[in-house]
Design a protein around this motif. Structure first.
Motif, PDB file in Angstrom:
ATOM      1  N   VAL A   6       0.802  -1.132  -0.196  1.00  0.00           N
ATOM      2  CA  VAL A   6       0.272  -0.366  -0.211  1.00  0.00           C
ATOM      3  C   VAL A   6       1.401   1.325   0.057  1.00  0.00           C
ATOM      4  O   VAL A   6       0.675   2.569  -0.789  1.00  0.00           O
ATOM      5  N   GLU A   7       1.712   1.195   0.716  1.00  0.00           N
ATOM      6  CA  GLU A   7       2.345   2.360   0.671  1.00  0.00           C
ATOM      7  C   GLU A   7       3.159   2.718  -0.582  1.00  0.00           C
ATOM      8  O   GLU A   7       3.795   3.737  -0.694  1.00  0.00           O
ATOM      9  N   ARG A   8       3.702   1.545  -1.295  1.00  0.00           N
ATOM     10  CA  ARG A   8       4.366   2.348  -2.508  1.00  0.00           C
ATOM     11  C   ARG A   8       3.958   2.032  -3.473  1.00  0.00           C
ATOM     12  O   ARG A   8       3.868   3.238  -3.754  1.00  0.00           O
ATOM     13  N   LEU A   9       2.244   2.147  -3.289  1.00  0.00           N
ATOM     14  CA  LEU A   9       1.044   1.950  -4.396  1.00  0.00           C
ATOM     15  C   LEU A   9       1.322   4.339  -3.771  1.00  0.00           C
ATOM     16  O   LEU A   9       0.796   5.263  -4.890  1.00  0.00           O
ATOM     17  N   LEU A  10       1.086   4.218  -2.499  1.00  0.00           N
ATOM     18  CA  LEU A  10       0.402   5.437  -2.770  1.00  0.00           C
ATOM     19  C   LEU A  10       1.879   6.629  -2.852  1.00  0.00           C
ATOM     20  O   LEU A  10       0.953   7.585  -3.443  1.00  0.00           O
ATOM     21  N   GLY A  11       2.728   6.165  -2.799  1.00  0.00           N
ATOM     22  CA  GLY A  11       3.901   7.177  -2.846  1.00  0.00           C
ATOM     23  C   GLY A  11       4.007   6.764  -4.237  1.00  0.00           C
ATOM     24  O   GLY A  11       4.419   8.352  -4.831  1.00  0.00           O
ATOM     25  N   ARG A  12       2.612   7.042  -5.557  1.00  0.00           N
ATOM     26  CA  ARG A  12       4.059   6.982  -6.381  1.00  0.00           C
ATOM     27  C   ARG A  12       1.688   7.146  -7.162  1.00  0.00           C
ATOM     28  O   ARG A  12       1.484   7.617  -8.374  1.00  0.00           O
ATOM     29  N   SER A  13       0.810   7.384  -5.905  1.00  0.00           N
ATOM     30  CA  SER A  13      -0.175   8.234  -6.205  1.00  0.00           C
ATOM     31  C   SER A  13      -0.217   9.500  -6.713  1.00  0.00           C
ATOM     32  O   SER A  13       0.498  10.280  -5.568  1.00  0.00           O
ATOM     33  N   GLN A  14      -1.368  10.745  -7.314  1.00  0.00           N
ATOM     34  CA  GLN A  14      -2.169  11.240  -7.100  1.00  0.00           C
ATOM     35  C   GLN A  14      -1.600  12.129  -5.598  1.00  0.00           C
ATOM     36  O   GLN A  14      -2.249  11.073  -4.661  1.00  0.00           O
ATOM     37  N   ASP A  16      -3.295  14.041  -3.652  1.00  0.00           N
ATOM     38  CA  ASP A  16      -5.140  14.413  -3.129  1.00  0.00           C
ATOM     39  C   ASP A  16      -5.554  12.696  -2.531  1.00  0.00           C
ATOM     40  O   ASP A  16      -6.333  12.025  -1.719  1.00  0.00           O
ATOM     41  N   ILE A  17      -4.799  11.911  -3.679  1.00  0.00           N
ATOM     42  CA  ILE A  17      -5.591  10.640  -3.615  1.00  0.00           C
ATOM     43  C   ILE A  17      -4.907  10.404  -2.382  1.00  0.00           C
ATOM     44  O   ILE A  17      -5.643   9.541  -1.746  1.00  0.00           O
ATOM     45  N   ALA A  18      -4.025   9.708  -2.413  1.00  0.00           N
ATOM     46  CA  ALA A  18      -3.246   9.446  -1.176  1.00  0.00           C
ATOM     47  C   ALA A  18      -2.891   9.912  -0.519  1.00  0.00           C
ATOM     48  O   ALA A  18      -3.267   8.936   0.289  1.00  0.00           O
ATOM     49  N   ILE A  20      -6.104  11.200   0.769  1.00  0.00           N
ATOM     50  CA  ILE A  20      -7.523  10.751   1.672  1.00  0.00           C
ATOM     51  C   ILE A  20      -6.771   8.896   2.001  1.00  0.00           C
ATOM     52  O   ILE A  20      -7.097   8.159   3.062  1.00  0.00           O
ATOM     53  N   LEU A  21      -6.350   8.327   0.872  1.00  0.00           N
ATOM     54  CA  LEU A  21      -6.005   6.491   1.278  1.00  0.00           C
ATOM     55  C   LEU A  21      -5.394   6.814   2.956  1.00  0.00           C
ATOM     56  O   LEU A  21      -5.122   5.745   3.639  1.00  0.00           O
ATOM     57  N   ASP A  22      -4.630   7.912   2.728  1.00  0.00           N
ATOM     58  CA  ASP A  22      -2.955   7.616   3.785  1.00  0.00           C
ATOM     59  C   ASP A  22      -4.565   8.112   5.752  1.00  0.00           C
ATOM     60  O   ASP A  22      -4.041   7.385   6.320  1.00  0.00           O
ATOM     61  N   LYS A  23      -4.650   8.841   5.238  1.00  0.00           N
ATOM     62  CA  LYS A  23      -6.257   8.792   6.299  1.00  0.00           C
ATOM     63  C   LYS A  23      -6.956   7.647   6.866  1.00  0.00           C
ATOM     64  O   LYS A  23      -6.962   7.438   8.370  1.00  0.00           O
ATOM     65  N   ALA A  24      -7.631   7.496   5.507  1.00  0.00           N
ATOM     66  CA  ALA A  24      -7.774   6.494   5.437  1.00  0.00           C
ATOM     67  C   ALA A  24      -7.386   5.320   6.298  1.00  0.00           C
ATOM     68  O   ALA A  24      -7.996   4.487   7.482  1.00  0.00           O
ATOM     69  N   LEU A  25      -6.843   4.700   6.380  1.00  0.00           N
ATOM     70  CA  LEU A  25      -5.383   3.477   7.126  1.00  0.00           C
ATOM     71  C   LEU A  25      -4.781   4.323   8.139  1.00  0.00           C
ATOM     72  O   LEU A  25      -4.967   3.156   9.084  1.00  0.00           O
ATOM     73  N   ALA A  26      -4.325   5.272   8.762  1.00  0.00           N
ATOM     74  CA  ALA A  26      -4.761   6.374  10.345  1.00  0.00           C
ATOM     75  C   ALA A  26      -6.207   5.826  10.922  1.00  0.00           C
ATOM     76  O   ALA A  26      -6.524   6.311  11.378  1.00  0.00           O
ATOM     77  N   ASP A  27      -7.100   5.709   9.991  1.00  0.00           N
ATOM     78  CA  ASP A  27      -8.816   4.617  10.853  1.00  0.00           C
ATOM     79  C   ASP A  27      -9.396   6.022  11.624  1.00  0.00           C
ATOM     80  O   ASP A  27      -9.884   6.502  12.277  1.00  0.00           O
ATOM     81  N   LYS A  28      -8.680   7.429  10.151  1.00  0.00           N
ATOM     82  CA  LYS A  28      -9.248   8.829  10.419  1.00  0.00           C
ATOM     83  C   LYS A  28     -11.085   8.352   9.611  1.00  0.00           C
ATOM     84  O   LYS A  28     -10.725   8.473   8.431  1.00  0.00           O
ATOM     85  N   TYR A  47      -5.461   0.946  -8.524  1.00  0.00           N
ATOM     86  CA  TYR A  47      -4.968  -0.069  -7.626  1.00  0.00           C
ATOM     87  C   TYR A  47      -5.049   0.201  -6.196  1.00  0.00           C
ATOM     88  O   TYR A  47      -4.595  -0.017  -5.351  1.00  0.00           O
ATOM     89  N   ALA A  48      -3.952   1.991  -5.870  1.00  0.00           N
ATOM     90  CA  ALA A  48      -3.976   2.237  -4.102  1.00  0.00           C
ATOM     91  C   ALA A  48      -5.344   1.662  -3.538  1.00  0.00           C
ATOM     92  O   ALA A  48      -5.086   1.523  -2.510  1.00  0.00           O
ATOM     93  N   LEU A  49      -6.471   2.648  -3.785  1.00  0.00           N
ATOM     94  CA  LEU A  49      -7.400   2.738  -3.776  1.00  0.00           C
ATOM     95  C   LEU A  49      -8.533   1.044  -2.995  1.00  0.00           C
ATOM     96  O   LEU A  49      -8.691   1.144  -2.140  1.00  0.00           O
ATOM     97  N   MET A  50      -8.007   0.404  -4.337  1.00  0.00           N
ATOM     98  CA  MET A  50      -8.252  -1.550  -4.229  1.00  0.00           C
ATOM     99  C   MET A  50      -7.155  -1.820  -3.115  1.00  0.00           C
ATOM    100  O   MET A  50      -8.189  -2.983  -2.136  1.00  0.00           O
ATOM    101  N   ILE A  51      -6.444  -1.877  -3.186  1.00  0.00           N
ATOM    102  CA  ILE A  51      -5.084  -1.614  -2.135  1.00  0.00           C
ATOM    103  C   ILE A  51      -5.128  -1.540  -0.373  1.00  0.00           C
ATOM    104  O   ILE A  51      -5.468  -2.752   0.818  1.00  0.00           O
ATOM    105  N   THR A  52      -6.081  -0.668  -0.635  1.00  0.00           N
ATOM    106  CA  THR A  52      -6.018   0.199   1.345  1.00  0.00           C
ATOM    107  C   THR A  52      -7.674  -0.018   1.287  1.00  0.00           C
ATOM    108  O   THR A  52      -7.749  -0.660   2.509  1.00  0.00           O
ATOM    109  N   ALA A  53      -8.712   0.125   0.876  1.00  0.00           N
ATOM    110  CA  ALA A  53      -9.698  -1.233   1.008  1.00  0.00           C
ATOM    111  C   ALA A  53      -9.958  -2.270   1.372  1.00  0.00           C
ATOM    112  O   ALA A  53     -10.037  -2.859   2.326  1.00  0.00           O
ATOM    113  N   ASP A  54      -8.681  -3.464   1.433  1.00  0.00           N
ATOM    114  CA  ASP A  54      -8.054  -4.560   1.440  1.00  0.00           C
ATOM    115  C   ASP A  54      -7.311  -4.068   2.398  1.00  0.00           C
ATOM    116  O   ASP A  54      -8.459  -5.731   2.998  1.00  0.00           O
TER     117      ASP A  54
END
Length: 376
Positions: A6-14, A16-18, A20-28, A47-54
């Motif tokens: 997940v962290e690798r994909l977030l590093g390659r994502s836009q 603002d989306i990264a 939001i997904l970081d925030k979700a992974l922090a349980d916010k 892909y980052a969205l899918m893996i974060t959700a999973d």
């Protein structure tokens, strides 16, 4: 290992989306606007969205994929509500109109119990000539014949109709259904909980406020429910995100939802598609996004997210189950509503097939009951 991915994909994502997904992974908690932005994800962001959700799925419920042994009993297709998205309803004079006698409903419930079902799901059209106590009679008759069978029955719209037939309040009607043996209710008839969209979908159905009030009343009485969303017609991401936020708010208030069930619009035989210009249902990518964003927006509130093998097909569901879902639905035995709209994927799936599909994913199959207690 998954979190590293997940962290690798977030590093390659836009960025603002990264974020939001970081925030979700922090349980916010994710806002409606952030949810809408996630629905715009594509390419590496998807892909980052899918893996974060999973990852959130894994934290919430682990690697078990559940399903329930259930039988659908759609007791009548006679209905005059006029929902444009429905190909199930018929008038009494139509050649295909039917009304299953009470004795036959009970026999189907007994047969289901005899082959291992723990639940019957009962829904039908709003037949104008049912008796005022018809819905209570169904529950009592099944409970008399099969006391231990869980009865999951009647959408909020059917509940409103039944209360009106009896001239009593929604709360009084629900209480008498529970006293008769009703276990839970399906949170269907939700479609999209947006007033403008609902007026275009149907001329005379529940308002958003009525759906919410009925669900909250059921929860207050200890009658739990599913939650649903029908998408992919004349709606869009802003409606989806608002719908999910409303379900989240209800859950915060009542804790009564057992699961969220996204239902892609089956278009083939519907007036909404053939006469009113609706889209030809959701895309496969949208099916993935709805589950992934739902997992993220509902995180810590609704743990169980179901896929619909009847609407999406078993193979597509295998992909969606890797995007945040954890439940494969039910064996169904006699599903008719989606089939009437043209869904091509059958009316029954046996446990052996569920197990095979789940094991193919490297996950653990488990039979559950209606309240997500593991049976086997």
């Amino acid at each position: 290992m998954k979190l590293v991915g997940v962290e690798r994909l977030l590093g390659r994502s836009q960025i603002d989306i990264a974020n939001i997904l970081d925030k979700a992974l922090a349980d916010k908690e994710i806002s409606v606007q952030e949810g809408i932005r996630l629905f715009e994800a594509d390419g590496i962001d998807l892909y980052a969205l899918m893996i974060t959700a999973d990852e959130l799925r894994r934290r919430s419920v682990g690697d078990i994929i559940t399903y329930v042994k259930t039988r659908n009993i759609n007791f009548s297709n006679v209905c005059y509500t006029g929902c444009k998205f429905c190909a199930f309803a018929a008038s009494e004079k139509d050649e295909g109109a039917y009304f299953i006698p009470l004795a036959e409903i009970v026999q189907r419930a007994k047969d289901a119990w005899g082959i291992g079902a723990t639940e019957v799901c009962i829904q039908g059209g709003l037949h104008p000539r049912v008796s005022e106590n018809y819905y209570v009679e169904i529950i009592k008759a099944i409970k008399d014949a099969v006391p231990d069978l869980h009865i999951h029955a009647f959408s909020p719209f059917e509940i409103k109709f039944g209360a009106r037939k009896r001239g009593i309040s929604i709360e009084e009607h629900l209480f008498s259904l529970k006293e008769a043996g009703l276990g839970t209710i399906p949170g269907t008839a939700a479609e999209i909980l947006d007033s403008k969209i609902r007026k275009l979908l149907t001329k005379d159905k529940l308002t958003t406020e009525e759906w919410v009030s009925t669900i909250k009343t059921a929860h207050k009485l200890g009658i739990r429910s599913t939650s649903t969303m029908m998408y992919g017609h004349i709606d869009g991401p802003e409606h989806w995100a608002n719908h999910l936020a409303l379900l989240r708010d209800i859950q915060k208030d009542t804790g009564g939802f057992t699961e969220f069930v996204p239902l892609g619009f089956v278009h083939y035989n519907t007036e909404l598609f053939n006469k009113h210009g609706a889209r030809a249902g959701s895309t496969g990518i949208e099916d993935i996004k709805v589950v992934s964003v739902a997992r993220i927006m509902l995180n810590n509130w609704i743990d169980n997210i179901q896929v619909s093998w009847v609407k999406n097909g078993p193979k597509a569901c295998q992909i969606i189950l890797n995007a945040g879902a954890n439940d494969f639905g039910g064996t169904l035995m006699d599903e008719t509503i989606s089939r009437s709209a043209g869904a091509p994927f059958g009316e029954n799936m046996n446990p052996e097939e569920f197990n095979r599909l789940i094991l193919d994913l490297g996950r653990v199959p488990a039979v559950r009951n209606t309240l997500y207690e593991i049976m086997k």
